[in-house]
Design a protein around this motif. Sequence first.
Motif, PDB file in Angstrom:
ATOM      1  N   VAL A  82     -11.380 -33.713   4.518  1.00  0.00           N
ATOM      2  CA  VAL A  82     -11.458 -35.171   4.524  1.00  0.00           C
ATOM      3  C   VAL A  82     -10.160 -35.782   3.995  1.00  0.00           C
ATOM      4  N   SER A  83      -9.655 -35.218   2.888  1.00  0.00           N
ATOM      5  CA  SER A  83      -8.463 -35.788   2.254  1.00  0.00           C
ATOM      6  C   SER A  83      -7.202 -35.566   3.074  1.00  0.00           C
ATOM      7  N   THR A  84      -7.159 -34.461   3.819  1.00  0.00           N
ATOM      8  CA  THR A  84      -5.962 -34.146   4.601  1.00  0.00           C
ATOM      9  C   THR A  84      -5.718 -35.172   5.696  1.00  0.00           C
ATOM     10  N   ILE A  85      -6.774 -35.747   6.239  1.00  0.00           N
ATOM     11  CA  ILE A  85      -6.608 -36.659   7.379  1.00  0.00           C
ATOM     12  C   ILE A  85      -6.514 -38.121   6.950  1.00  0.00           C
ATOM     13  N   LEU A  86      -6.589 -38.381   5.638  1.00  0.00           N
ATOM     14  CA  LEU A  86      -6.445 -39.751   5.142  1.00  0.00           C
ATOM     15  C   LEU A  86      -4.978 -40.080   4.884  1.00  0.00           C
ATOM     16  N   PRO A  87      -4.598 -41.358   4.930  1.00  0.00           N
ATOM     17  CA  PRO A  87      -3.248 -41.758   4.532  1.00  0.00           C
ATOM     18  C   PRO A  87      -2.992 -41.329   3.086  1.00  0.00           C
ATOM     19  N   ILE A  88      -1.739 -41.037   2.752  1.00  0.00           N
ATOM     20  CA  ILE A  88      -1.422 -40.467   1.449  1.00  0.00           C
ATOM     21  C   ILE A  88      -1.791 -41.402   0.295  1.00  0.00           C
ATOM     22  N   ASP A  89      -1.665 -42.707   0.496  1.00  0.00           N
ATOM     23  CA  ASP A  89      -2.004 -43.621  -0.593  1.00  0.00           C
ATOM     24  C   ASP A  89      -3.510 -43.697  -0.833  1.00  0.00           C
ATOM     25  N   ALA A 129       3.433 -26.991  10.291  1.00  0.00           N
ATOM     26  CA  ALA A 129       2.963 -26.274  11.487  1.00  0.00           C
ATOM     27  C   ALA A 129       3.014 -27.178  12.713  1.00  0.00           C
ATOM     28  N   ALA A 130       2.615 -28.434  12.539  1.00  0.00           N
ATOM     29  CA  ALA A 130       2.627 -29.385  13.663  1.00  0.00           C
ATOM     30  C   ALA A 130       4.049 -29.643  14.154  1.00  0.00           C
ATOM     31  N   LYS A 149       2.462 -33.680  17.885  1.00  0.00           N
ATOM     32  CA  LYS A 149       2.574 -34.940  17.162  1.00  0.00           C
ATOM     33  C   LYS A 149       1.240 -35.318  16.537  1.00  0.00           C
ATOM     34  N   GLN A 150       1.281 -35.661  15.241  1.00  0.00           N
ATOM     35  CA  GLN A 150       0.056 -35.959  14.506  1.00  0.00           C
ATOM     36  C   GLN A 150      -0.258 -37.455  14.546  1.00  0.00           C
ATOM     37  N   ASP A 151      -0.581 -37.954  15.753  1.00  0.00           N
ATOM     38  CA  ASP A 151      -0.811 -39.387  15.905  1.00  0.00           C
ATOM     39  C   ASP A 151      -2.256 -39.732  16.270  1.00  0.00           C
ATOM     40  N   LYS A 198      -7.799 -36.160  16.772  1.00  0.00           N
ATOM     41  CA  LYS A 198      -8.007 -34.924  17.533  1.00  0.00           C
ATOM     42  C   LYS A 198      -6.854 -33.954  17.320  1.00  0.00           C
ATOM     43  N   LYS A 199      -5.624 -34.457  17.364  1.00  0.00           N
ATOM     44  CA  LYS A 199      -4.460 -33.592  17.186  1.00  0.00           C
ATOM     45  C   LYS A 199      -4.360 -33.088  15.750  1.00  0.00           C
ATOM     46  N   ILE A 200      -4.743 -33.933  14.800  1.00  0.00           N
ATOM     47  CA  ILE A 200      -4.731 -33.514  13.392  1.00  0.00           C
ATOM     48  C   ILE A 200      -5.708 -32.362  13.176  1.00  0.00           C
ATOM     49  N   LEU A 201      -6.931 -32.521  13.718  1.00  0.00           N
ATOM     50  CA  LEU A 201      -7.954 -31.479  13.562  1.00  0.00           C
ATOM     51  C   LEU A 201      -7.585 -30.224  14.350  1.00  0.00           C
ATOM     52  N   MET A 202      -6.867 -30.382  15.447  1.00  0.00           N
ATOM     53  CA  MET A 202      -6.451 -29.239  16.264  1.00  0.00           C
ATOM     54  C   MET A 202      -5.587 -28.272  15.452  1.00  0.00           C
TER      55      MET A 202
END
Length: 492
Positions: free
Chosen positions: A173-180, A347-348, A354-356, A359-363
């Motif tokens: 959950v935390s990995t896919i959230l904005p850093i702030d 890795a990406a 591109k992590q935009d 779906k691509k983030i989870l891939m």
Amino acid sequence: MITLLGGIALLILGYFIYGKYIEKNFGIDPDRTTPAEALRDGYDFVPMSKSKNAIIQLLNIAGTGPIFGPIMGALYGPVAYIWIIVGCILGGAVHDYMLGMISLRNDGAHLPELASKYLGKPVKHVVNIFSMLLLMLVGTVFVTSPANLIESITPDWLTLGVIIGLIFMYYLVSTILPIDKAMGAVYPYFGAILIISTLAIGLSLIFGGHTIPNLTPGTMQNFNPEGTPIFPALFFTISCGALSGFHATQAPMVSRTSKNEKEGRFTFYGMMIAEGVIAMIWAAASMSLFDGQTLSQMINNGTPSLVVNQVSYMLLGSVFGTVAIIGVIVLPISSGLSAFRSLRTIAADYLHIKQDTLKKILMVTIPLYAISLVLTQVDFNILWRYFNWANQVTAVISLLVSTRYLYLKNKNYFVTLLPGIFMLYACVVYIFSEPIGLGMGLSTLTYILSSILTLGILVLYWETGKKQKRNLDPSDELLNDQLPIGTFASHS
């Protein structure tokens, strides 16, 4: 007690004196717009305050390293203090500052991209592999170590497997959230728990009537109960508390959220000094409360997490001891999260994904977590050995990148070259001697071959550096990174 307090005082003086020199040698420009502002994307490039950046940097780089490492380093006796103090001031803090600031000058680039830029494109592939291997091991170690600690203070029905699953869910959950949102909003509270619990351990140790071993001519020897030689083992055992390549994978993350270059000394150099203080306290506590044989048995029977439990309860009692354990749990969970976040982005980038989109983030993220889940079944001590070697090799690469940066810009490059040479030699000796490498043992032949290989690597490094410098045009980007972002066509 004198060595503990004196060592902490030296670390603080190192920040104000040597840290100031390192900052001056780098040559900051407080007026330069940083990537956080110029490349703001609301996800990774987000301007945050100096205090938030500092606590994020501390929690990112700390993990269980400055606690588990010094606990195992305490087996060698008070000589471990020397590596923590000297390694932190002259090695680790310089390493962290330089990588953070070079990344800040290069659009928040990660280590593989920086290695490609300053050491040559072929090196990028090697550094990518090492960085991803290191981050995978770090993430796995920082899942298993907090899981063991959580299991020790929770009901029996909450099994280790369930805890590991919950930690992975939190990471996902935390990995896919904005850093702030993922770090900026939560880490200040985590940091408060860490600081309070560390101070409580230190004050209880000092004022609790305990005999804290000092560094004297009589204690300047190897007390390891198994007779493990100090070199190179100690310099791999205590890594995060002195010099750690893992930090080079974390500093670029904060370079993307820093608002001014003058914050760098506090954020990068200063937080490594803070980690050194944490390491000093836990090394002293381990040496004060247990003899070497007992400490060794506890580590072998339950990983260093068992020592953390005993130290916390012995010094603070059941209630406050549990709070202290929670403070230790905070470290690996925060570092594990940042490790997986860095691993995903590296890795990406390497795979050109591109992590935009989600779906691509989870891939990229899910396969990495699946591999890490399998690695959690490997014995912790084996993971730690591989982690330590990959960690220090990455530190060598980072220091060589920093040395090349300073050399090209006619700065004092010995501040990074000397610790780089020392750790390079230690890494080569380690891989020649240890069972995870060639298994030759610490023989005369090992030292000779290690010296020859180290010298060969340095000659190649020096010659390629001279050639690179000769071929640079005065207007080259490598010599003018102080110019505004967007000045050069290669910038995106």
